[in-house]
Design an enzyme around this catalytic site. Sequence first.
Site, PDB file in Angstrom:
ATOM      1  N   ASP A 351       0.836  -1.190   0.000  1.00 54.42           N
ATOM      2  CA  ASP A 351       0.000   0.000   0.000  1.00 54.42           C
ATOM      3  C   ASP A 351       0.877   1.249   0.000  1.00 54.42           C
ATOM      4  O   ASP A 351       1.873   1.322   0.736  1.00 54.42           O
ATOM      5  CB  ASP A 351      -0.895  -0.029   1.245  1.00 54.42           C
ATOM      6  CG  ASP A 351      -1.810   1.160   1.352  1.00 54.42           C
ATOM      7  OD1 ASP A 351      -2.679   1.312   0.473  1.00 54.42           O
ATOM      8  OD2 ASP A 351      -1.641   1.941   2.314  1.00 54.42           O
ATOM      9  N   GLU A 387       1.757  -0.316  -5.042  1.00 62.92           N
ATOM     10  CA  GLU A 387       0.806   0.737  -5.372  1.00 62.92           C
ATOM     11  C   GLU A 387       1.671   1.990  -5.509  1.00 62.92           C
ATOM     12  O   GLU A 387       2.111   2.555  -4.500  1.00 62.92           O
ATOM     13  CB  GLU A 387      -0.238   0.918  -4.271  1.00 62.92           C
ATOM     14  CG  GLU A 387      -1.261   1.994  -4.611  1.00 62.92           C
ATOM     15  CD  GLU A 387      -2.241   2.251  -3.476  1.00 62.92           C
ATOM     16  OE1 GLU A 387      -3.434   2.466  -3.763  1.00 62.92           O
ATOM     17  OE2 GLU A 387      -1.818   2.251  -2.305  1.00 62.92           O
TER      18      GLU A 387
END
Length: 709
Positions: A351, A387
């Site tokens: 993330d 990401e």
Amino acid sequence: MSAHPTVPGSRVRAGRPFPLGATWDGVGVNFSLYSRHATKVELCLFNERGREVERIVLPEYTDEIWHGYLPDARPGQRYGYRVHGPYAPDAGHRFNPNKLLLDPYARQIVGQLKWAPALFGYSIGHRDKDLSFDKRDSAPFMPKCAVVDPAFTWGHDRPPCVAWEDTVIYEAHVRGLTMRHPDVAEAARGTFSALKHDGVLDHLRHLGATALELLPIHAHVDDQHLLERGLRNYWGYNTLAFFAPDPRLLSTNAIAEFKQMVAGVHAAGLEVILDVVYNHTAEGNELGPTLSFKGIDNASYYRLADDPRYYINDTGTGNTFDLTNAGALRMVMDSLRYWVQDMHVDGFRFDLATILGRERSGFDPSGSFLDAVRQDPVLSQVKLIAEPWDIGPGGYQLGQFAPGWAEWNDKFRDNVRALWRGDGGQLAEFATRIMGSADLFNHKGRRPAASINFVTAHDGFTLHDLVSYNDKHNEANGEDGRDGSDHNISWNHGVEGPTEDAAVLALRARQMRNLLASLLFSQGTPMLLAGDEFGRTQQGNNNAYCQDNELTWLDWAQAGSAAGAQQAAFVRKALKLRRRYPQLRRGRFLEARDDVADTAIEWLRADGGPMHEADWNDPEARVLMLKLGGNDAHSHEPGPEHETLLLLFNAGHGEVRFDVPGVPERPWRVLLTSVDSPAPALDAQGGLTLPERSMALLASRRARAPAAA
């Protein structure tokens, strides 16, 4: 007598600084905690009722690590730490021994955090805010760490080791995937035990997925403001402990349940990928609670501003983990290796991964963490997915990660959505995106699989809602619709939300098939959002992070409906064709060549002529043919790899006849089309007519090579 008697020195031994955490050796437990700036560390032992029964000063300090050994400690022992040092927020230090702290290396967390003012290192409401000092004991409100016995019999478990070019990712939430599954026992629903159920795994395997990517499973905190509104942090991007599975996902209260799940998923031929959140923690900013890192060594674990009282907030959550610090970097690397070596997971999706590569001077693809992972003999061999963005300076880094990494490709998502919505000027980029986004990834030996292609993900509309809503409908989140993105590139096809209009429903269904086909027939690594294969809805909510209820749990009854079954069958067939034809999942980038007639790639207009610059630049162009040549090698028994494929895209507003290029050896045949009924067929002249907003995949087998004389 003291309420927390000191343990006799003869019972506490020096122990070792490594490994960090609480390590059971079969006789006793070694406790080890990193803190560069602490002056004293107390190990606090608790009974099963949560009452603190002993405080033990760790006797040794070696290389910035506090440690001690208890020969009579056993697996199951509950514990935490109290760490002494300066409480000087203006200098970046927030030590407060009145606050019980979780071990960053804890393998198991027992109990749940209960929000109370005592959890904060400062006195809430004090005029000096976080510069004040709170003396209340936080232990009654804190979950506890537990010593674990790591022994587990893995038997014949082996990682599937699926090649990148063969990988199909299925993104899901443990609870969302299983809470309403009819074949799973009610007591097991929403837990790791449910994930290894044959009913769940058979669905994924028959669908054609090869990897199950799980939203965060690390122990995390539900934000107080969500609980006050009857909600919770469902997605889990609020990590509290990076080595421990969230206790709410365990039906057995034993971490062996996670290992059993992994073994079951592996036995079904699927890999397990974890979505991990090493960019921040649940402790928030200077006004957040003191739960672990903040009280252990705030100045070492977090990136602080020029005024060290405050935190750099590149995450939007209040704090940012500092991977330029050796102790913090070691914790993250140890955590990742633990999940691979001890828990047998096959990869990670990181993330806000730009943060992990940001040095003091900005993002660096050779930053401390990225280099550490790349050279690590364990981690460099698993799937690593970034990401590639955050909200910090220079935060958008798509295509800039080092070799060995794959990246979420939001340019693919936005372009494919825009093309099928009917936006103009999308065709040239569409050609780039479906061929693996060479403009982003074709350097340093990176392959098309580095592009994680997706049309939908947990964050945003589901596929059904993408074609059913023009606007987000997030009222259930309690933020008056302010949350969630307004840039959805969605289209409701004439009616906002549910409708009984047969024409609208038919067009929506075809558009979902168009989007799915564009995803599954593109070069790169496709990622499906759980439930999109049968058209699940979140009723227009594009930010369902706080909805742990039937809004986000997959409705398996929908999967059995006529429309759901038809869509799932389309996905299964598309993925079967992807597996059958390597032309749809090449391991290398290919480029069309003007000097060769029979090339691996040819871009054609609907009239069969080659695409020219004017065609690519035409803002009204929405029609395209892509010819993918097969292997040129002749064979007496030519297989799928020798066939020529033709992808036809009509993203326009009207019917289009495609002059399919002639192949003298064999006629074309339609393998798959997004048109429901009547299915298009080649006419007498060899052309194929597609209605508005539709696609088709055709194949033509090469001629059989003559037998040797």
